[in-house]
Design an enzyme around this catalytic site. Structure first.
Site, PDB file in Angstrom:
ATOM      1  N   TYR A  44       0.882  -1.176   0.000  1.00  0.00           N
ATOM      2  CA  TYR A  44       0.000   0.000   0.000  1.00  0.00           C
ATOM      3  C   TYR A  44       0.919   1.225   0.000  1.00  0.00           C
ATOM      4  O   TYR A  44       2.077   1.127  -0.391  1.00  0.00           O
ATOM      5  CB  TYR A  44      -0.909  -0.134   1.237  1.00  0.00           C
ATOM      6  CG  TYR A  44      -2.052   0.819   1.317  1.00  0.00           C
ATOM      7  CD1 TYR A  44      -3.001   0.883   0.311  1.00  0.00           C
ATOM      8  CD2 TYR A  44      -2.195   1.663   2.415  1.00  0.00           C
ATOM      9  CE1 TYR A  44      -4.059   1.777   0.389  1.00  0.00           C
ATOM     10  CE2 TYR A  44      -3.250   2.545   2.512  1.00  0.00           C
ATOM     11  CZ  TYR A  44      -4.176   2.603   1.492  1.00  0.00           C
ATOM     12  OH  TYR A  44      -5.221   3.488   1.570  1.00  0.00           O
ATOM     13  N   ARG A  63      -5.773  10.015 -11.266  1.00  0.00           N
ATOM     14  CA  ARG A  63      -5.131  10.752 -10.159  1.00  0.00           C
ATOM     15  C   ARG A  63      -4.662   9.702  -9.157  1.00  0.00           C
ATOM     16  O   ARG A  63      -5.358   9.411  -8.194  1.00  0.00           O
ATOM     17  CB  ARG A  63      -6.149  11.724  -9.538  1.00  0.00           C
ATOM     18  CG  ARG A  63      -5.625  12.718  -8.571  1.00  0.00           C
ATOM     19  CD  ARG A  63      -5.194  12.125  -7.239  1.00  0.00           C
ATOM     20  NE  ARG A  63      -6.249  11.974  -6.258  1.00  0.00           N
ATOM     21  CZ  ARG A  63      -6.278  10.994  -5.338  1.00  0.00           C
ATOM     22  NH1 ARG A  63      -5.374  10.048  -5.291  1.00  0.00           N
ATOM     23  NH2 ARG A  63      -7.274  10.931  -4.479  1.00  0.00           N
ATOM     24  N   GLU A  74     -11.868   4.609  -6.898  1.00  0.00           N
ATOM     25  CA  GLU A  74     -10.603   5.004  -6.278  1.00  0.00           C
ATOM     26  C   GLU A  74      -9.742   5.793  -7.246  1.00  0.00           C
ATOM     27  O   GLU A  74      -9.543   5.381  -8.402  1.00  0.00           O
ATOM     28  CB  GLU A  74      -9.867   3.724  -5.852  1.00  0.00           C
ATOM     29  CG  GLU A  74      -8.666   3.956  -4.973  1.00  0.00           C
ATOM     30  CD  GLU A  74      -9.049   4.436  -3.575  1.00  0.00           C
ATOM     31  OE1 GLU A  74      -9.905   3.819  -2.925  1.00  0.00           O
ATOM     32  OE2 GLU A  74      -8.460   5.446  -3.136  1.00  0.00           O
ATOM     33  N   ASP A 109     -13.932   6.261  -2.324  1.00  0.00           N
ATOM     34  CA  ASP A 109     -13.072   6.211  -1.151  1.00  0.00           C
ATOM     35  C   ASP A 109     -12.366   7.538  -0.890  1.00  0.00           C
ATOM     36  O   ASP A 109     -12.243   7.979   0.259  1.00  0.00           O
ATOM     37  CB  ASP A 109     -12.045   5.090  -1.386  1.00  0.00           C
ATOM     38  CG  ASP A 109     -11.115   4.905  -0.221  1.00  0.00           C
ATOM     39  OD1 ASP A 109     -11.574   5.037   0.924  1.00  0.00           O
ATOM     40  OD2 ASP A 109      -9.925   4.607  -0.453  1.00  0.00           O
ATOM     41  N   ASP A 110     -11.894   8.193  -1.952  1.00  0.00           N
ATOM     42  CA  ASP A 110     -11.131   9.431  -1.764  1.00  0.00           C
ATOM     43  C   ASP A 110     -12.008  10.552  -1.229  1.00  0.00           C
ATOM     44  O   ASP A 110     -11.573  11.360  -0.419  1.00  0.00           O
ATOM     45  CB  ASP A 110     -10.484   9.856  -3.093  1.00  0.00           C
ATOM     46  CG  ASP A 110      -9.539   8.782  -3.577  1.00  0.00           C
ATOM     47  OD1 ASP A 110      -8.537   8.537  -2.898  1.00  0.00           O
ATOM     48  OD2 ASP A 110      -9.838   8.144  -4.609  1.00  0.00           O
ATOM     49  N   ASN A 157      -0.332  11.619  -0.139  1.00  0.00           N
ATOM     50  CA  ASN A 157       0.447  10.407  -0.399  1.00  0.00           C
ATOM     51  C   ASN A 157       1.102  10.498  -1.759  1.00  0.00           C
ATOM     52  O   ASN A 157       0.607  11.217  -2.629  1.00  0.00           O
ATOM     53  CB  ASN A 157      -0.487   9.189  -0.382  1.00  0.00           C
ATOM     54  CG  ASN A 157      -1.122   8.995   0.964  1.00  0.00           C
ATOM     55  OD1 ASN A 157      -0.448   9.032   1.982  1.00  0.00           O
ATOM     56  ND2 ASN A 157      -2.436   8.796   0.991  1.00  0.00           N
ATOM     57  N   ASN A 192      -5.134   7.700   7.325  1.00  0.00           N
ATOM     58  CA  ASN A 192      -5.318   7.158   5.974  1.00  0.00           C
ATOM     59  C   ASN A 192      -6.684   6.504   5.896  1.00  0.00           C
ATOM     60  O   ASN A 192      -7.123   5.868   6.866  1.00  0.00           O
ATOM     61  CB  ASN A 192      -4.204   6.138   5.682  1.00  0.00           C
ATOM     62  CG  ASN A 192      -4.185   5.734   4.231  1.00  0.00           C
ATOM     63  OD1 ASN A 192      -5.109   5.086   3.738  1.00  0.00           O
ATOM     64  ND2 ASN A 192      -3.153   6.138   3.522  1.00  0.00           N
TER      65      ASN A 192
END
Ligand SMILES: NC(=O)C1=CN([C@@H]2O[C@H](COP(=O)(O)OP(=O)(O)OC[C@H]3O[C@@H](n4cnc5c(N)ncnc54)[C@H](O)[C@@H]3O)[C@@H](O)[C@H]2O)C=CC1
Ligand SMILES: CC(=O)C(=O)O
Ligand SMILES: [Mg+2]
Length: 613
Positions: A136, A189, A278, A301-302, A455, A500
């Site tokens: 990850y 992205r 995602e 999710d973002d 990240n 996160n």
């Protein structure tokens, strides 16, 4: 509220232990598994392969005799052998550049993943703190950047712009009859690394590894997906090794037609699968969320997972100041980055403020946020603002306190606002520089909080070392990618929390799946965030710990999953899953729901194999 949360946490910690299988699905004596193949086909199938651990009776039964060395090893011996190889690799690469070491570690794990999923996932679950940074963030970012060169064998499915009209039949090429969890990206992205085209497939693979490890989703029922609609990354388009479509990204209706067709195909084959979007660029992240969230069981999710994690951190920062939670409405929060993640966080934080007692005095007009993008502070003077961003634009001129101009710089904003929290989701490494952090020292909070959430590590807005040195030892720090804690001298530690979305998305997906929710509502997401926020004790908060250890992620996910199930039932969205219907789910107490969710988690153990061929 917090004390009862701690009691619940202790109860779950007793119920689950990462070194022992959870009750139920991962029972010590697993039931037999029927395979539709024999001989070498089994050895080359990572779902069933046990390598040298096939017992003699199975070797006879499955036509494997003579295809393996004669010695039968135990699972524990195989496990130890792998860990020893991994430790020697660590030893032998000492002193090499970080990226070389990281990729070497990823390769050894990936080879095991390709060969023997049971052993791979056990190793991953037991060592999640060590291995999460490889499968990850941050290493997964490096893997995506180098994917075309690293590619050896495919994983997941690829739907491209060239597959229009074919997707409904292509979906049946996937070998598993049942899929529960899908993570899909269009690669536009990837983390803070921009458009990586088809190479972004590493992200769905990494997220689904976290799903298996944290939420106990059976790896035979996960599906990583890449929607390759082209790339606008010139470097990739010119790269001879690039494995994606060599064309500019589709736009507008052409783009949406591809995503629509893909969603219809998935829904036709697996109507109960949960789909996680995602790393889509902002415009498509919001557009697809709006378009699909009431029709399919999906979430972004973002936008949504990140929001819940950040909200838990923001509430933790209030508690760390010794203030009651209602004081959240008075916190001054500077958010740097007005993209899909930043706007997701702002929307959820604003909703949380509006629910707090007393806020009705000021209502929707209450604005405790100062939001900056690449052009500086966003005010109402800004032209052409996206409506989602415009909600958070500041007024300007003498009526606005403090008076800050449109486009004001970050340091100017921090100096004048003296925020309680400085939160970065900008994708710009090091943007919280010395001047900005020194200005944060003058924060109105006794525990100024700095969240560098971008990240991978190279894109983090600052490091914990800088925060504890420049803002002060009483500061609170969290980052999207993992950093080590900082020794402050005198035996004191500055905690480097990891903020996160991995703390929430596995529980959101698992809860949605087990409840059989028709769609994922704001109430379910809010329940997930509140659950995470209540996981940490007052004592931990006082020390500056806002998020749990990654090593307890399976415990956390059981609780978050249960909270999501209960919210789905309460909102009448649950249709149940397998043989547990909504009525039965509704009759479970909170702890029974946690127990139920924990029991449904898959745990890697070799099952006896029986071939029907
Ligand atoms: N910790 C976590 O769980 C998560 C972290 N992220 C990270 O957040 C970052 C942003 O993600 P998205 O919002 O999806 O990206 P995005 O591309 O939609 O938004 C980026 C935003 O940052 C702004 N920005 C760029 N340069 C800036 C500068 N110099 N000063 C101020 N603002 C600037 C842009 O104008 C834009 O508003 C990425 O690095 C991603 O990895 C995203 C999701 C979850
Ligand atoms: C963590 C994550 O989802 C991101 O950085 O995009
Ligand atoms: Mg993401």
């Amino acid at each position: 509220m917090w004390r009862s949360a701690a009691r619940r946490t202790a109860q779950i910690r007793r119920l689950l232990s990462s070194s022992a299988p959870p009750a139920g699905a991962g029972a010590a004596v697993p039931g037999p598994c029927i395979v539709h193949k024999r001989g070498n086909d089994i050895l080359h199938d990572p779902w069933y392969n046990k390598d040298t651990a096939f017992p003699m009776t199975e070797r006879d039964r499955l036509g494997l005799r003579g295809l393996l060395p004669p010695r039968v090893m135990s699972f524990e011996q195989q496990y130890e052998r792998f860990i020893n190889s991994y430790r020697s690799l660590e030893h032998n690469t000492r002193g090499e550049p970080d990226s070389i070491v990281a990729l070497a570690k990823w390769r050894i794990l990936n080879r095991l993943h390709d060969r023997n999923e049971t052993l791979y996932y056990r190793v991953l679950i037991d060592n999640i703190k060590d291995f999460a940074p490889i499968i990850y963030t941050p290493t997964v970012g490096l893997v995506c950047e180098n994917y075309s060169g690293l590619f050896r064998r495919p994983r997941g499915m690829y739907f491209s712009a060239k597959d229009k009209g074919e997707m409904m039949s292509m979906i049946y090429n996937w070998p598993a009859d049942k899929v529960d969890m899908i993570v899909v990206t269009d690669g536009s992205r990837i983390l803070g690394l921009g458009d990586l085209g088809v190479q972004g497939i590493g992200i769905p693979i990494g997220k689904l590894d976290v799903y298996v490890a944290a939420a106990g989703i059976n790896p035979q029922k996960v599906l990583p997906i890449m929607l390759d609609v082209g790339t606008n990354n010139e470097k990739l388009l010119e790269d001879k090794l690039y494995l994606g479509l060599r064309q500019p990204r589709l736009e507008g209706e052409e783009y949406l037609a591809v995503v629509d067709e893909f969603m219809e195909a998935v829904h036709a084959r697996w109507p109960k699968a949960v789909v996680q979007f995602e790393d889509f660029q902002m415009k498509w992240a919001f557009e697809t969320l709006q378009r699909y969230r009431n029709r399919f069981c999906m979430f972004n999710d973002d936008v949504q997972g990140t929001a819940g994690v950040a909200l838990a951190g923001l509430l933790g920062a209030v508690r760390a100041q010794g203030r009651p939670l209602q004081d959240f409405t008075n916190q001054k929060i500077v958010v740097v980055g007005a993209g899909s993640a930043g706007i997701g966080v702002l929307s959820m934080a604003k909703q949380a403020m509006l629910r707090m007692p007393g806020i009705h005095r000021t209502g929707e007009g209450h604005n405790q946020f100062w939001v900056l993008d690449k052009d500086g502070l966003i005010t109402k003077a800004r032209k052409g603002l996206d409506p989602a961003v415009a909600r958070f634009a500041r007024g300007y001129g003498p009526d606005e306190i403090p008076d800050l101009p449109e486009g004001a710089s970050l340091v100017e904003v921090v100096k004048k606002v003296k925020p309680h929290v400085l939160l970065g989701l900008s994708g710009v490494g090091g943007i919280f520089n010395e001047e900005v952090l020194k200005a944060m020292k003058e924060s109105d909070s006794p525990r100024p909080a700095v969240f560098a959430m971008s990240n991978p590590t190279t894109k983090a807005e600052c490091t914990p070392e800088d925060v504890f040195k420049l803002v002060g030892e009483n500061a609170i720090f969290a980052s999207g990618s993992p950093f080590g804690n900082v020794s402050l001298g005198n035996g004191k530690t500055g905690f480097a929390n990891q903020a996160n979305n991995m703390y929430l998305f596995p529980g959101i997906g698992l809860g949605a799946l087990l409840s059989g929710a028709r769609h994922i509502s704001d109430g379910m997401l809010q329940a997930a965030a509140e659950c995470l926020a209540s996981y940490i004790t007052d004592n931990e908060i006082r020390k500056g710990i806002l998020f749990p250890e990654v090593s307890s992620i399976r415990h956390i996910t059981a609780r978050v999953g249960a909270a999501v199930v209960r919210a789905a039932v309460a909102e009448d969205l649950a249709e149940g899953c397998c043989d547990v219907g909504p009525r039965e789910l509704g009759s479970m107490s909170e702890s029974e729901t946690v127990d139920y969710v924990a029991r449904k988690m898959w745990y890697p153990i070799y099952s006896p194999l029986v071939s029907d061929k």
